[in-house]
Design a protein around this motif. Structure first.
Motif, short mmCIF file in Angstrom:
data_model
loop_
_atom_site.label_atom_id
_atom_site.label_comp_id
_atom_site.label_asym_id
_atom_site.label_seq_id
_atom_site.Cartn_x
_atom_site.Cartn_y
_atom_site.Cartn_z
N UNK A 145 0.81 -1.22 0.00
CA UNK A 145 0.00 0.00 0.00
C UNK A 145 0.84 1.27 0.00
N UNK A 146 1.80 1.35 -0.92
CA UNK A 146 2.63 2.56 -0.94
C UNK A 146 3.05 2.92 -2.36
N UNK A 147 3.30 4.18 -2.53
CA UNK A 147 3.91 4.74 -3.75
C UNK A 147 5.05 5.61 -3.23
N UNK A 148 6.13 5.69 -3.98
CA UNK A 148 7.26 6.49 -3.48
C UNK A 148 7.69 7.51 -4.52
N UNK A 195 9.51 10.38 -0.66
CA UNK A 195 8.21 10.75 -0.11
C UNK A 195 7.28 9.57 -0.31
N UNK A 196 6.89 8.97 0.80
CA UNK A 196 6.12 7.72 0.73
C UNK A 196 4.63 8.05 0.90
N UNK A 197 3.86 7.60 -0.09
CA UNK A 197 2.43 7.93 -0.14
C UNK A 197 1.60 6.69 0.13
N UNK A 215 3.23 0.18 6.59
CA UNK A 215 4.08 1.29 6.13
C UNK A 215 5.33 1.40 7.01
N UNK A 216 5.16 1.04 8.29
CA UNK A 216 6.31 1.03 9.20
C UNK A 216 7.34 -0.02 8.78
N UNK A 217 6.83 -1.14 8.27
CA UNK A 217 7.76 -2.20 7.80
C UNK A 217 8.54 -1.69 6.59
N UNK A 276 -1.80 12.89 -6.61
CA UNK A 276 -3.27 12.86 -6.72
C UNK A 276 -3.95 13.12 -5.38
N UNK A 277 -5.11 13.74 -5.46
CA UNK A 277 -5.84 14.17 -4.26
C UNK A 277 -6.06 13.05 -3.26
N UNK A 278 -6.35 11.82 -3.77
CA UNK A 278 -6.73 10.74 -2.87
C UNK A 278 -5.55 10.12 -2.11
N UNK A 279 -4.33 10.52 -2.45
CA UNK A 279 -3.17 9.96 -1.75
C UNK A 279 -2.67 10.91 -0.67
N UNK A 280 -2.10 10.32 0.37
CA UNK A 280 -1.57 11.12 1.48
C UNK A 280 -0.09 10.80 1.68
N UNK A 281 0.64 11.77 2.23
CA UNK A 281 2.05 11.51 2.54
C UNK A 281 2.12 10.79 3.88
N UNK A 282 2.61 9.55 3.85
CA UNK A 282 2.74 8.77 5.09
C UNK A 282 3.96 9.24 5.87
#
Ligand SMILES: Cc1cc2nc3c(=O)[nH]c(=O)nc-3n(C[C@H](O)[C@H](O)[C@H](O)COP(=O)(O)O)c2cc1C
Length: 239
Positions: free
Chosen positions: A47-50, A135-137, A157-159, A197-203
């Motif tokens: 569940x990530x994009x970088x 920047x991990x999204x 995301x912590x892993x 994109x709007x629906x993604x957040x910076x983790x």
């Protein structure tokens, strides 16, 4: 095995400036991303994009973003600080107050004080000096099955973070988690700048680079017996 433990123990937050003249080695970056790729995630969600920011002009632009001081952060941070190395060594938890600007180390900061609080000047220079900023999204609308509040997704995301931190450390690359890029107004500006994109957040974000000075500082941890319970909660002697 022992080597892995040594690696885990010697990894530390590189809250230092990096050598601005040293670009990220392509193979090293690839290895860090490969470590992210193979991280365990709940339900194998991945569940990530970088976003890899390694363009100097863009790093410069990100460093120009205003990083407002949060009253809640300063207050809650104050409650958890240690004010001497002796205090930190005794508590074995938390961080040393001297890591923060003087004005953040004031008991009971009031809303009116916040305007006078310094912006942390280190963060801007730190971003500028980075060889790369990762920047991990994540998508808060997607969640691990039946995981309330996507708790399992967040743990995943912590892993991803830890895999990258350890790989970077094993390659001699300094790594520093920067949470302030996820804060509301900063995140808004970054989303626009990086076309997120709007629906993604910076983790979370990681600064990577080759440290320009020593990263050594007093690091503390609880003893194993302080957090382990044998067979029932409260029964000590876990190790
Ligand atoms: C989720 C998360 C967020 C963090 N955010 C920050 C941060 O914004 N700034 C910072 O300097 N360190 C940040 N850290 C680093 C921790 O403060 C650090 O890991 C802890 O104090 C232990 O120090 P060590 O990493 O040197 O072992 C973060 C770590 C984690 C896991």
């Amino acid at each position: 095995m022992r080597e892995l433990l040594k690696l885990i123990q010697t990894r530390q937050s590189a809250r230092v400036l990096f050598d601005p003249g040293r670009a990220m080695d392509k193979n090293d970056l690839h290895a860090i991303l490969e470590a992210a790729r193979w991280a365990p995630t709940a339900h194998n969600m991945q569940n990530f994009e970088i976003i890899i920011v390694d363009n100097k002009k863009l790093l410069e632009r990100i460093a120009q973003v205003k990083f407002p001081t949060s009253l809640a952060f300063v207050r809650e941070n104050y409650q958890q600080l240690s004010f001497s190395e002796e205090e930190l060594q005794r508590k074995k938890v938390g961080i040393l107050g001297t890591m923060f600007p003087l004005s953040w180390r004031k008991p009971d900061v009031q809303p009116e004080d916040i305007l006078a609080l310094e912006e942390n000047p280190f963060i801007k220079k730190a971003i500028q000096s980075s060889a790369a900023l990762l920047i991990v999204l994540y998508d808060p609308q997607r969640r691990a099955p039946a995981s309330e509040g996507d708790f399992l997704g967040i743990v995943s995301l912590g892993c991803v973070m830890e895999n990258m931190l350890l790989m970077a450390h094993s390659l001699g690359i300094g790594c520093h988690v920067v949470s302030s890029l996820s804060a509301g107004p900063v995140q808004k500006e970054l989303k626009s700048l990086l076309k997120i994109p709007e629906h993604l957040m910076i983790a979370f974000s990681l600064r990577l680079g080759y440290p320009a000075s020593t990263t050594e500082y007093l690091r503390v941890r609880r003893d194993i017996d302080d957090f382990t319970h044998r067979n029932q909660y409260g029964k000590r002697g876990g190790s």
